[in-house]
Design an enzyme around this catalytic site. Structure first.
Site, PDB file in Angstrom:
ATOM      1  N   HIS A 197      46.403  20.729 -64.736  1.00 42.44           N
ATOM      2  CA  HIS A 197      46.685  21.599 -63.246  1.00 42.44           C
ATOM      3  C   HIS A 197      48.122  22.015 -63.465  1.00 42.44           C
ATOM      4  O   HIS A 197      49.188  21.090 -63.631  1.00 42.44           O
ATOM      5  CB  HIS A 197      46.484  21.245 -61.912  1.00 42.44           C
ATOM      6  CG  HIS A 197      45.217  21.547 -61.176  1.00 42.44           C
ATOM      7  ND1 HIS A 197      44.024  21.175 -61.686  1.00 42.44           N
ATOM      8  CD2 HIS A 197      45.161  22.287 -60.232  1.00 42.44           C
ATOM      9  CE1 HIS A 197      43.308  21.896 -60.754  1.00 42.44           C
ATOM     10  NE2 HIS A 197      43.806  22.595 -59.923  1.00 42.44           N
ATOM     11  N   ARG A 217      36.521  20.672 -65.384  1.00 41.54           N
ATOM     12  CA  ARG A 217      35.258  20.814 -64.328  1.00 41.54           C
ATOM     13  C   ARG A 217      34.580  22.049 -64.141  1.00 41.54           C
ATOM     14  O   ARG A 217      34.754  23.065 -64.732  1.00 41.54           O
ATOM     15  CB  ARG A 217      35.939  20.034 -63.295  1.00 41.54           C
ATOM     16  CG  ARG A 217      36.775  20.727 -62.463  1.00 41.54           C
ATOM     17  CD  ARG A 217      37.265  20.067 -61.087  1.00 41.54           C
ATOM     18  NE  ARG A 217      38.108  20.921 -60.240  1.00 41.54           N
ATOM     19  CZ  ARG A 217      39.082  20.357 -59.842  1.00 41.54           C
ATOM     20  NH1 ARG A 217      39.555  18.966 -59.884  1.00 41.54           N
ATOM     21  NH2 ARG A 217      39.947  21.295 -59.041  1.00 41.54           N
ATOM     22  N   ASP A 218      33.630  21.823 -63.178  1.00 38.26           N
ATOM     23  CA  ASP A 218      32.847  22.982 -62.907  1.00 38.26           C
ATOM     24  C   ASP A 218      33.603  23.934 -61.835  1.00 38.26           C
ATOM     25  O   ASP A 218      33.153  24.304 -60.925  1.00 38.26           O
ATOM     26  CB  ASP A 218      31.470  22.367 -62.340  1.00 38.26           C
ATOM     27  CG  ASP A 218      31.970  21.678 -60.867  1.00 38.26           C
ATOM     28  OD1 ASP A 218      32.986  21.267 -60.776  1.00 38.26           O
ATOM     29  OD2 ASP A 218      30.889  21.406 -60.193  1.00 38.26           O
ATOM     30  N   GLU A 219      34.692  24.465 -62.331  1.00 36.93           N
ATOM     31  CA  GLU A 219      35.778  25.341 -61.465  1.00 36.93           C
ATOM     32  C   GLU A 219      36.145  26.200 -62.229  1.00 36.93           C
ATOM     33  O   GLU A 219      35.776  27.378 -62.613  1.00 36.93           O
ATOM     34  CB  GLU A 219      36.549  24.551 -60.767  1.00 36.93           C
ATOM     35  CG  GLU A 219      37.369  25.148 -59.544  1.00 36.93           C
ATOM     36  CD  GLU A 219      37.961  24.372 -58.637  1.00 36.93           C
ATOM     37  OE1 GLU A 219      38.548  24.727 -57.744  1.00 36.93           O
ATOM     38  OE2 GLU A 219      37.762  23.140 -58.899  1.00 36.93           O
ATOM     39  N   ASP A 223      42.900  27.504 -62.494  1.00 35.68           N
ATOM     40  CA  ASP A 223      43.425  26.078 -61.747  1.00 35.68           C
ATOM     41  C   ASP A 223      43.262  24.811 -62.591  1.00 35.68           C
ATOM     42  O   ASP A 223      43.952  23.826 -62.497  1.00 35.68           O
ATOM     43  CB  ASP A 223      42.672  25.941 -60.350  1.00 35.68           C
ATOM     44  CG  ASP A 223      41.212  25.770 -60.412  1.00 35.68           C
ATOM     45  OD1 ASP A 223      40.624  26.376 -61.533  1.00 35.68           O
ATOM     46  OD2 ASP A 223      40.860  24.883 -59.965  1.00 35.68           O
ATOM     47  N   ASP A 260      47.962  28.883 -56.959  1.00 35.46           N
ATOM     48  CA  ASP A 260      48.416  28.171 -58.007  1.00 35.46           C
ATOM     49  C   ASP A 260      49.084  29.018 -58.947  1.00 35.46           C
ATOM     50  O   ASP A 260      50.205  28.650 -59.244  1.00 35.46           O
ATOM     51  CB  ASP A 260      47.228  27.509 -58.952  1.00 35.46           C
ATOM     52  CG  ASP A 260      46.338  26.745 -58.440  1.00 35.46           C
ATOM     53  OD1 ASP A 260      45.758  26.867 -57.372  1.00 35.46           O
ATOM     54  OD2 ASP A 260      46.146  25.355 -58.821  1.00 35.46           O
ATOM     55  N   TRP A 262      48.398  31.321 -50.639  1.00 40.46           N
ATOM     56  CA  TRP A 262      47.231  31.709 -51.562  1.00 40.46           C
ATOM     57  C   TRP A 262      47.452  33.356 -51.569  1.00 40.46           C
ATOM     58  O   TRP A 262      47.599  33.930 -52.654  1.00 40.46           O
ATOM     59  CB  TRP A 262      45.886  31.202 -51.412  1.00 40.46           C
ATOM     60  CG  TRP A 262      45.735  29.779 -51.904  1.00 40.46           C
ATOM     61  CD1 TRP A 262      44.884  29.588 -52.967  1.00 40.46           C
ATOM     62  CD2 TRP A 262      46.350  28.501 -51.713  1.00 40.46           C
ATOM     63  NE1 TRP A 262      45.020  27.975 -53.306  1.00 40.46           N
ATOM     64  CE2 TRP A 262      45.943  27.712 -52.372  1.00 40.46           C
ATOM     65  CE3 TRP A 262      47.324  28.345 -50.788  1.00 40.46           C
ATOM     66  CZ2 TRP A 262      46.346  26.338 -52.178  1.00 40.46           C
ATOM     67  CZ3 TRP A 262      47.760  26.814 -50.458  1.00 40.46           C
ATOM     68  CH2 TRP A 262      47.174  25.789 -51.677  1.00 40.46           C
ATOM     69  N   GLU A 286      46.675  17.495 -61.384  1.00 36.85           N
ATOM     70  CA  GLU A 286      46.188  18.254 -60.308  1.00 36.85           C
ATOM     71  C   GLU A 286      46.905  17.245 -58.967  1.00 36.85           C
ATOM     72  O   GLU A 286      47.443  17.713 -57.979  1.00 36.85           O
ATOM     73  CB  GLU A 286      45.097  18.376 -60.039  1.00 36.85           C
ATOM     74  CG  GLU A 286      44.525  19.044 -58.667  1.00 36.85           C
ATOM     75  CD  GLU A 286      42.996  19.251 -58.615  1.00 36.85           C
ATOM     76  OE1 GLU A 286      42.557  20.042 -57.736  1.00 36.85           O
ATOM     77  OE2 GLU A 286      42.193  18.491 -59.263  1.00 36.85           O
TER      78      GLU A 286
END
Length: 935
Positions: A755, A456-458, A452, A465, A522, A734
């Site tokens: 994104h 960052r922390d993801e 995605d 997506d 999703w 995003e």
């Protein structure tokens, strides 16, 4: 000229990618034909395979040339084969034999994998090595290797390949990929060595948001390798990871995907991977407990560094810091060339944007995205971190020794190395840049799996997506093998969740509420993505492999929907990131979540029915087709009035109903008209989120509202696709307002500048605006149906289909519009021009010209009493009104721009009813001065 000069067969592709090692015993075969002969269609093909010195030939009748079933005895484990083809056309023409493609079966026989997983027993990066003897001439040496973690492997101190972060990320509980390399050329008679650098990678990463992040996989990293030595005399030896291996610390002090890498060059171990190195003092390896997953050959292309980019600008921030601007938001890392004293530490901090001149790190949340290099002091040193990646355009350099030279720093771009297969171009500069942003967003987020965001922390495999972006992805890159591989993990995770497709795959954030609950749009990735791979690549095997998962998903939702067949209960994201949602509540959309969920329920049932029919499962096909129709009836009864008004009167609701085939006839047209009215009322600014954005323009053009679609597409006010471009974006954001107009970052805690989801509209640009779409799988039949947009002078696409290169597009020259198309051999096209003219053509290059004057009409006098629709539909008049207000009161002008709803039947004076007289006078004066010429 001979037939073979006019018709040429290309070297065949074996399997789903160009990898020289295939994971299957019966890999499918594909080939492309090039010819200038018009309307060429293959009548037959011969396929020749040479294996073990013996040649066999198979004959294929008909036009099939994409993913043709392997026509020979299955490949044996580690067997190599050379394949070539020749073709004959229906017109009697014939090619000679193609160049050959050599392939090796990368898989091992049952029980042949003997390597043990070894490591230091700790999470810290370390080195592993062993030495071995090669006593006689080697005919072939194949190296199989993998890790629970990230690793690199060297033979005699030489890397075996250029892949990065091997073996990539899978759902490690059940699956880990096995890399295969031919290392024959790296061996020498006598003493040799194998060396592995091992770090944690995804296996030891902490997943989750902010303070909730935690390890998901248990245990320290471990690597395994097995070298098979085949000698000229027919004998075979194996070198495997076992108790004879040793380990030691190396210069990589720490490494994390989110935190970055620390490398101390003083701790380098020269020659550690070479045969003469003495590792007697190293530590004995341990055998960490790892998941009981048998390594299987990697089926997707590897991650690689695909280019290096130079520094474009060196900036000094208001606080005096040195910041490098690479001019492009990208994913990868930085390479430096530097000299200085031993122990001197350089710090590199990465971010996607600047905020008021300083590095904008707040969106990174817990990701430090910081690399540190400690110099050895041994002359000029070159370093590029290898065990991390960052999403960045800007790098803050701290503590550079001596004067900084930008030529000594470059950015390395990383992603899964897929072939580029398509592009879109137009003379509209902002739209062209937007499409480039879509491409860069895909490059950065297709790294081992479809993520995605990369910064960052993801960086997780969010299913929603890729569900909305898959059609765009399949046009831009050959991502069939990449997405096939990811779908294997989806099926494994879904099976463990009893039919529910998790929000993210791999499902590594169990602390997030609802991870394993069904969520519309999703979870529907399991039906949509395989359908896209069938439509774009003719990937029948993926449909077959995913069919049980598709039915399991639809059946799960069927249970949730109950007898009413309306999916209105449970956790939903709905039209995620609707621009009207507050920064901290991105799910607060205008569209009712039940409408989104039920529409997707219908779509998945419909796709499952079609898949059952393709697989010859007639009973299932009838069952799911009937279910889809009953869901559509329930949807219409619950959410649509008899006159075509949605109960959620929002653009996404109408777009879903139109594009997902939930309404027909007059009611469909009424809904398209209402959608146009809503888009106009919103000032032709975006009012949709993740779900509605990829399809809203298609819904408009499908119901005859191309003018509204054009205004929406070319809008530059926030929110719009082009607003980020005007703010300097080089990837898709995003949020529509990830950066506010004052240059500050959106205050929400979830903000990314890379994104791809909102870039899903590019599929409409490809298929509908430039007009190149598949009518049959893999573009065997192509639909060429361009849409003229008043805001564009031209639009063109090219796409490397599985049959060859196709092109389509148009260009305006005054009232005349020229259209062009290129159709590859062994395909045909149905051409539908804006005039209504229809042509059916075979392969070749074509042009057509039609007269299409731009719509124009005399501008009627405009006053405060004019209709709001008349003002907003006249872009010049709208800007004139806005400028007139701004000239008196800038704050009022901004409020007017943001809050006015441009409804038909209302007068311009209404949203200005409390405006001071000078504002009204300025507007009246400006309108009166508008020229009366045609607009």
């Amino acid at each position: 000229m001979t037939d073979s000069d006019q018709v040429r067969a290309g070297a065949p592709r074996i399997g789903h990618s160009d990898d020289p090692f295939v994971p299957d015993a019966r890999p499918p075969l594909s080939w492309k034909t090039t010819t200038t002969l018009p309307s060429w269609v293959q009548a037959a093909a011969d396929i020749e395979v040479t294996r073990d010195g013996t040649t066999a030939t198979a004959h294929v009748d008909g036009p099939e040339s994409v993913l043709v079933d392997w026509p020979f005895e299955p490949l044996r484990p580690l067997e190599s084969a050379l394949v070539r083809v020749r073709v004959r056309g229906k017109d009697g023409s014939a090619s000679g034999w193609s160049a050959g493609t050599e392939v090796t079966a990368g898989f091992l026989a049952p029980g042949q994998w003997r390597a043990r997983f070894v490591g230091s027993g700790s999470d810290e990066p370390h080195l592993l090595r062993t030495a071995f003897e090669v006593p006689r001439t080697v005919r072939r040496a194949l190296l199989h290797s993998t890790a629970f973690g990230a690793y690199d492997l060297r033979v005699n101190d030489t890397p075996v390949d250029d892949a990065e972060l091997k073996p990539g990320w899978n759902s490690y509980q059940w699956r880990v990929s096995l890399d295969v390399a031919d290392v024959t050329a790296l061996l020498r008679p006598g003493r040799n060595a194998l060396g592995i650098t091992l770090t944690g990678g995804w296996y030891t990463e902490r997943f989750g948001f902010r303070d909730a992040a935690e390890r998901f996989y248990e245990g320290p990293p471990a690597a395994a390798a097995q070298l098979t030595l085949e000698y000229e005399d027919g004998s075979v030896d194996m070198v495997v990871t076992d108790e004879r291996w040793r380990w030691a610390r190396g210069p990589v002090v720490s490494a994390g995907l989110y935190q970055g890498e620390i490398y101390d060059a003083r701790l380098a171990v020269p020659g550690w991977g070479g045969p003469s190195f003495d590792h007697a003092q190293w530590n004995s390896v341990r055998f960490p407990v790892v998941p009981e997953a048998t390594p299987t050959p990697r089926s997707a292309p590897p991650v690689r560094v695909t280019e290096h980019r130079s520094v474009e600008r060196v900036l000094t921030s208001p606080s005096g810091r040195t910041i490098l601007d690479f001019g492009q938001n990208l994913v990868g890392r930085v390479r430096i060339r530097v000299a200085g004293e031993a122990g001197h530490t350089i710090t590199l901090r990465h971010a996607e944007v600047l905020e008021h001149g300083e590095l904008g790190t707040r969106p990174l949340r817990n990701a430090a995205a910081t690399d540190r290099y400690v110099l050895s002091g041994d002359g000029e040193e070159v370093w590029e971190p290898k065990w991390t990646f960052h999403g960045f355009r800007y790098v803050e350099v701290d503590n550079w020794p001596g004067p900084f030279t930008p030529e000594h720093v470059t950015a390395a771009v990383m992603h899964t190395d897929m072939p580029r297969t398509g592009d879109f171009t137009t003379s509209h500069p902002l739209l062209r840049r937007f499409h480039e942003n879509v491409v860069w967003g895909m490059r950065g987020n297709f790294l081992s799996l479809p993520t995605d965001c990369p910064q960052r922390d993801e960086r997780l495999g969010w299913t929603g997506d890729i569900q909305v972006f898959a059609p765009t992805a399949a046009f831009l890159y050959d991502c069939d093998a990449f997405l096939r591989s990811w779908l294997e993990d989806v099926r494994l995770e879904q099976r463990a969740a009893h039919g529910v497709v998790p929000m993210v795959v791999p499902a590594v954030i169990p602390q997030v509420p609802g991870l394993l609950k069904p969520v519309a749009a999703w979870g529907d990735a399991i039906t949509v993505v395989p359908a896209v791979l069938w439509e774009r690549f003719a990937d029948h095997d993926t449909l077959r492999d995913c069919y049980a998962a598709m039915t399991a998903w639809v059946d799960v939702v069927r249970d949730r929907a109950g007898s009413a067949l309306l999916w209105e209960e449970g956790l939903q994201f709905g039209d995620w990131l609707d621009p009207d949602a507050p920064p901290e509540r991105p799910g607060d959309a205008k569209t009712d979540a039940g409408i989104v969920a039920t529409a997707y329920f219908h779509r998945s049932a419909q796709l499952t029915a079609r898949t059952a029919a393709l697989l010859g499962l007639e009973g299932d096909a009838r069952h799911y087709a009937d279910l889809a129709e009953r869901i559509a009836e329930a949807f219409r009864g619950a959410y649509i009035t008899p006159h075509g008004r949605m109960m959620s009167d929002s653009p996404t609701a109408y777009a879903l109903a139109i594009v997902f085939d939930l309404v027909h006839g007059a009611r469909r047209q009424a809904m398209g008209d209402r959608l146009r009215d809503l888009v106009r009322a919103g000032g032709y600014r975006i009012a949709t989120g993740f779900v509605g954005t990829p399809i809203i323009c298609e819904a408009l053009t499908a119901t005859g509202h191309r003018v509204a679609a054009s205004r929406l597409l070319t809008q530059t006010e926030c929110p719009s696709w082009l607003y980020p471009v005007t703010m300097g974006a080089t990837t898709v954001w995003e949020r529509w307002d990830s950066m506010l107009e004052d240059g500050s970052i959106n205050p929400g805690q979830m903000t990314s500048f890379n994104h791809y989801a909102l870039g899903g509209v590019a599929d409409w640009l490809h298929r509908c605006v430039a007009g190149l779409a598949p009518m049959e799988p893999a573009y065997r039949v192509i639909r060429v149906a361009p849409t003229l947009l008043d805001g564009l002078d031209d639009a063109s696409v090219w796409h490397e289909t599985p049959f060859g290169r196709a092109e389509a597009g148009w260009r305006r020259d005054g009232d005349e519009v020229s259209f062009h198309a290129r159709i590859p051999p062994n395909t045909r096209a149905v051409v539908e021009l804006p005039s209504g003219a229809r042509h059916e053509v075979g392969s070749g290059t074509y042009t057509w010209t039609e007269s299409h004057p731009l719509p124009s009409s005399p501008r009627a006098p405009l006053t405060l009493g004019s209709g709001l629709d008349a003002v907003i539909d006249d872009r010049t008049a709208y800007l004139t009104v806005l400028d007139a207000i701004r000239g008196v009161d800038a704050a009022r002008a901004e409020t007017f721009r943001r809050t006015t709803r441009w409804w038909r039947g209302r007068e311009l004076r209404e949203p200005l009813d409390k405006a001071p007289l000078p504002v009204l006078a300025a507007v009246e004066k400006a309108l009166a001065e508008l020229p009366a010429h045609e607009r």
